[in-house]
Design an enzyme around this catalytic site. Structure first.
Site, PDB file in Angstrom:
ATOM      1  N   SER A 179      25.050  15.736  43.805  1.00  0.00           N
ATOM      2  CA  SER A 179      25.037  16.134  42.341  1.00  0.00           C
ATOM      3  C   SER A 179      25.182  17.499  41.926  1.00  0.00           C
ATOM      4  CB  SER A 179      23.994  15.234  41.516  1.00  0.00           C
ATOM      5  OG  SER A 179      23.893  13.969  41.653  1.00  0.00           O
TER       6      SER A 179
ATOM      7  N   ASP B  49      29.154  11.359  43.798  1.00  0.00           N
ATOM      8  CA  ASP B  49      28.183  12.380  44.170  1.00  0.00           C
ATOM      9  C   ASP B  49      26.815  11.981  44.478  1.00  0.00           C
ATOM     10  OD1 ASP B  49      27.227  12.309  41.738  1.00  0.00           O
ATOM     11  OD2 ASP B  49      27.886  14.341  40.984  1.00  0.00           O
ATOM     12  N   ASP B  50      26.516  10.731  44.178  1.00  0.00           N
ATOM     13  CA  ASP B  50      25.255  10.378  44.433  1.00  0.00           C
ATOM     14  C   ASP B  50      24.919   9.912  45.666  1.00  0.00           C
ATOM     15  OD1 ASP B  50      24.388  10.529  41.283  1.00  0.00           O
ATOM     16  OD2 ASP B  50      25.775   8.778  41.260  1.00  0.00           O
TER      17      ASP B  50
ATOM     18  N   SER C 153      31.783   7.469  35.062  1.00  0.00           N
ATOM     19  CA  SER C 153      30.370   7.945  34.865  1.00  0.00           C
ATOM     20  C   SER C 153      29.462   6.819  34.003  1.00  0.00           C
ATOM     21  CB  SER C 153      29.954   9.221  34.318  1.00  0.00           C
ATOM     22  OG  SER C 153      30.701  10.242  35.123  1.00  0.00           O
TER      23      SER C 153
ATOM     24  N   ASN D 277      28.914   7.222  38.477  1.00  0.00           N
ATOM     25  CA  ASN D 277      27.871   8.253  38.568  1.00  0.00           C
ATOM     26  C   ASN D 277      26.811   7.601  37.912  1.00  0.00           C
ATOM     27  OD1 ASN D 277      27.597  11.211  39.295  1.00  0.00           O
ATOM     28  ND2 ASN D 277      26.563  11.035  37.168  1.00  0.00           N
TER      29      ASN D 277
END
Ligand SMILES: *[C@@H]1O[C@H](CO)[C@@H](O)[C@H](O)[C@H]1NC(C)=O
Ligand SMILES: *[C@@H]1O[C@H](CO)[C@@H](O)[C@H](O)[C@H]1NC(C)=O
Length: 321
Positions: A60, A28-29, A168, A135
């Site tokens: 994010s 998501d970054d 993550s 993440n």
């Protein structure tokens, strides 16, 4: 030995005995993330066939939201200006045809990968494994799990019958082009991630799937130093010392921000599934260990006395017996 391409469309994922897998990565970054690119590089060094389809911009906090752009072309430059405005909303990195960006949410990128990029451009249709992340920042506990886009990209794959591992890390943002050697937190996160992913791959029973249908794993990494020889790997559950937001009013501004509620909220920490004696992932990572939790996408409550009692109370509604 790419059995999965032979079985394309079938909900069966057999691991080739050579253990060279077709792996899809997402996050998501954004597709320029150093964590993502370093893990991609190291998974390829392990001999895997790896593709990235990740968001064109930072996404994010999108959770499992599946949002597709309505614009054919980018209306603004992508992350780090890697792709200029006006270029198509989907495309590959000018320097690597296995790295794709799409201007959508992480879950949408998973679907665009499975339904467009891989079938049309890769030498396989269905990946053996989806890896999301690592993440920037941990995603610990049930509350954060549902809001993390890196998590959403993984559980979207689980929903689509593809084994997924969300990773993550504790480090901050590092663009991939700022990495010039292996002495940096993104490479360290990638090294530990690949170690864990390798453990999943190497332990697959003969002919079995990497993870059973409906199951996935979420891995959280503590702050790393580059020397991971003493690192502990802990089997964890999502609940247990887990945080959830509270809304904090700033009376001067008239706006709210969030903080972790204290003391711990009982709701987010209720152990319903799994081994309740197992350590919570939040506690494990806050104490410097790598946590490994297994998740399922069957959110239905198990058949406990509580569930039966709730259903009992609804009997008059439909005349249930
Ligand atoms: C998108 O950009 C291409 C050129 O890259 C152009 O031909 C096309 O008309 C654009 N589409 C839209 C909807 O603006
Ligand atoms: C690695 O790169 C960083 C930043 O580019 C630099 O500060 C550091 O000295 C380098 N370390 C080594 C061991 O080359």
């Amino acid at each position: 030995m790419r059995l999965s391409s032979v079985l394309a469309g079938a909900a069966i994922f057999l691991v080739p005995s050579s253990s060279a897998l077709n792996i899809l990565m997402n996050n998501d970054d954004g597709f320029g993330s150093g964590n993502l690119r370093e893990t991609y590089r190291l998974l390829k060094e392990e001999g895997h066939n790896v593709w990235i389809v990740a968001p064109a911009t930072k996404q994010s906090g999108q959770g499992g939201r599946s949002e597709f752009t309505t614009e054919a072309n980018l209306t603004a430059p992508s992350q780090y200006d890697l792709i200029p405005a006006g270029e198509p909303s989907i495309g590959s990195d000018p320097h690597d045809s296995h790295i794709w960006y799409y201007n959508g949410t992480p879950a949408a990128c998973t679907f665009v990968a499975l339904d467009y990029v891989l079938p049309r451009f890769a030498d396989f249709k269905v990946p053996d494994l989806v890896v999301t992340g690592p993440n920037y920042g941990t995603n610990l506990g049930p509350f954060v799990w549902t809001l993390s886009g890196t998590a959403g990209a993984a559980y979207a794959a689980t929903h689509r019958s593809v084994p997924a591992i969300a990773v993550s890390a504790s480090n901050k943002e590092i663009p991939y082009f700022d990495i010039h050697n292996e002495t940096n937190p993104a490479t360290w996160a990638a090294e530990v991630s690949v170690k864990v992913i390798k453990a999943f791959i190497d332990s697959v029973p003969e002919g079995g799937p990497i993870l059973p249908l409906g199951y996935g794993a979420t891995v959280n990494l503590p702050e790393l130093t580059g020397d991971d020889s003493e690192l502990e790997y802990v089997q964890t559950r999502m609940t247990g010392s887990a945080h959830v937001n509270e809304a904090v009013l700033d009376p001067e501004k008239g706006t709210f921000t969030w903080e972790n509620i204290k003391p711990y909220a009982a709701g987010v920490n209720t152990c319903v599934n799994g081994n309740c004696a197992m350590e919570g992932e939040t506690h494990a990572v806050e104490n410097g260990a790598v946590s490994i939790s297994v998740y399922t996408v069957d959110y239905t409550a198990p058949s406990t006395r509580n569930t039966k009692n709730i259903m009992e109370r609804l009997k008059p509604l439909a005349g249930w017996k």
